[in-house]
Design an enzyme around this catalytic site. Structure first.
Site, PDB file in Angstrom:
ATOM      1  N   SER A  15       1.066  -1.144  -0.134  1.00 32.46           N
ATOM      2  CA  SER A  15       0.090   0.088  -0.062  1.00 32.46           C
ATOM      3  C   SER A  15       0.824   1.322  -0.075  1.00 32.46           C
ATOM      4  O   SER A  15       1.768   1.294  -0.931  1.00 32.46           O
ATOM      5  CB  SER A  15      -0.955   0.037   1.204  1.00 32.46           C
ATOM      6  OG  SER A  15      -1.914   1.034   1.234  1.00 32.46           O
ATOM      7  N   HIS A  42      -2.355  -1.003  -3.596  1.00 28.05           N
ATOM      8  CA  HIS A  42      -3.435  -0.078  -3.384  1.00 28.05           C
ATOM      9  C   HIS A  42      -3.348   1.370  -4.170  1.00 28.05           C
ATOM     10  O   HIS A  42      -2.144   1.710  -4.119  1.00 28.05           O
ATOM     11  CB  HIS A  42      -3.623   0.308  -1.736  1.00 28.05           C
ATOM     12  CG  HIS A  42      -4.229  -0.576  -0.971  1.00 28.05           C
ATOM     13  ND1 HIS A  42      -4.215  -0.519   0.405  1.00 28.05           N
ATOM     14  CD2 HIS A  42      -4.775  -1.999  -1.132  1.00 28.05           C
ATOM     15  CE1 HIS A  42      -4.643  -1.633   0.864  1.00 28.05           C
ATOM     16  NE2 HIS A  42      -5.010  -2.519   0.026  1.00 28.05           N
ATOM     17  N   ASP A 135      -4.882  -4.363   5.806  1.00 28.91           N
ATOM     18  CA  ASP A 135      -5.451  -5.278   4.637  1.00 28.91           C
ATOM     19  C   ASP A 135      -4.285  -6.197   4.325  1.00 28.91           C
ATOM     20  O   ASP A 135      -3.041  -5.944   4.374  1.00 28.91           O
ATOM     21  CB  ASP A 135      -5.496  -4.679   3.463  1.00 28.91           C
ATOM     22  CG  ASP A 135      -6.070  -5.190   2.285  1.00 28.91           C
ATOM     23  OD1 ASP A 135      -6.903  -6.143   2.497  1.00 28.91           O
ATOM     24  OD2 ASP A 135      -6.192  -4.661   1.035  1.00 28.91           O
TER      25      ASP A 135
END
Length: 332
Positions: A15, A42, A135
């Site tokens: 991310s 992401h 996540d």
């Protein structure tokens, strides 16, 4: 992909700070690497991912492409999840879906990891790199439960250590190391001799099917947990609590899913939106009352002025709450 018992897959989640981390990672991977590599990084819904594909192609010797639906995959290639879509793996091919967001993200890391675990079991090597929140933790649990390997970037070197720390704390990484050491480790791991895969746990299979939009009904979600008195901040539906050891997660029957920290972050964002709407409405009401007080009779104007002052009290309270929310966000 050529199917044999020892064929391996590498799935990677990143991310914030992901581009630099992935650039360093792919530079270590040899040209004829005997496994495909799948990456979720992401990104915003309005970005294309082209910049990352270009950087990864220039940084290493493997070919990197954005994945497309029903694409067959090959060893020695890198497949990047496209913007605003989930990337999933089934036997021998990639699925690209417009499923519900998970942990506020699409593409999300957990759906990729779960689908790989269901399809390839102990032949999956999961890697978590830099990023905020958690996540990838639930997906890494699925990989571990299906016999796969968990690798986490050393939080000490990660630009944003949250995701690595969450995996280490909740899953227990098989390997925790700097990116510079991952290439040599993977070259050893992909050549291991492996036992036959066992049947994946049913709850992981259900969640993998939900991500494919094959299942999205109440019985499926009820099989995963118990209903709780919270609503999904994305669609307003009822949430079910899914307990995975120490990790608390929540799902609605339309497919949205959150860890507890992602749910709190989303609730905070929705609350702030609501407060801004309330502030606008109170300010409009106050402006209208002030205008009315100027043209009404003296008796009525006095009453209207008091109501305008009451509105100012509410305006001040909402502004204070918004300032507190802003302070909390920066503190996080």
């Amino acid at each position: 992909m050529q199917e044999n018992r020892n064929s391996m897959l590498i799935v990677i989640g990143a991310s914030a700070g992901g581009m630099a981390a992935l650039k360093e990672f792919v530079a270590q991977i040899p040209k004829h690497f005997p496994a495909p590599i799948f990456i979720v990084n992401h990104m915003g819904a309005h970005t294309t991912g082209d910049a990352l594909v270009k950087v990864l192609n220039e940084s290493g010797s493997l070919t990197c492409v954005q994945a497309h639906d029903k694409q067959a995959f090959k060893n020695g290639h890198i497949y990047l999840a496209p913007s605003d879509q989930h990337m999933l793996i089934v036997k021998g091919k990639i699925l690209v879906t417009k499923g519900a967001r998970e942990n506020r993200s699409r593409p999300a890391i957990d759906p990729l990891f779960r689908s790989a675990a269901v399809a390839y079991g102990n032949r999956v090597i999961g890697i978590i790199l830099t990023g905020y929140l958690d996540d990838g933790t639930s997906g890494m649990m699925a990989i571990k439960r299906c016999g796969g390997v968990c690798i986490a970037q050393d939080p000490e070197e990660a630009s944003y250590p949250d995701m690595s720390q969450s995996v280490i704390a909740n899953v227990g990484a098989d390997y925790c190391l700097p990116i510079a050491e991952m290439g040599a480790l993977l070259s050893d791991l992909v050549r291991r001799q492996l036992p036959e895969n066992e049947q994946p746990p049913e709850d992981i299979v259900i969640e993998a099917k939900i991500a494919q939009r094959v299942l999205s009904d109440l019985p499926s979600v009820e099989a995963l947990g118990e209903q709780v008195p919270y609503n999904c901040p994305d669609c307003g539906g009822v949430l079910w609590k899914v307990a995975e050891e120490e990790l608390l997660r929540y799902r609605c029957h339309t497919g949205h899913a959150f860890t507890s920290s992602a749910l709190l972050a989303q609730q905070t964002e929705k609350l702030e939106e609501t407060l801004w709407v309330a502030l606008r409405m109170f300010e409009e009401r106050q402006n209208l009352l002030v205008t009315m007080s100027k043209i009404e009779s003296k008796k009525s104007a006095s009453s209207i002025s008091l109501r305008a002052k009451d509105s100012q009290v509410h305006i001040d309270r909402i502004r204070a709450m918004l300032k507190a929310t802003d302070t909390d966000d920066h503190g996080a």
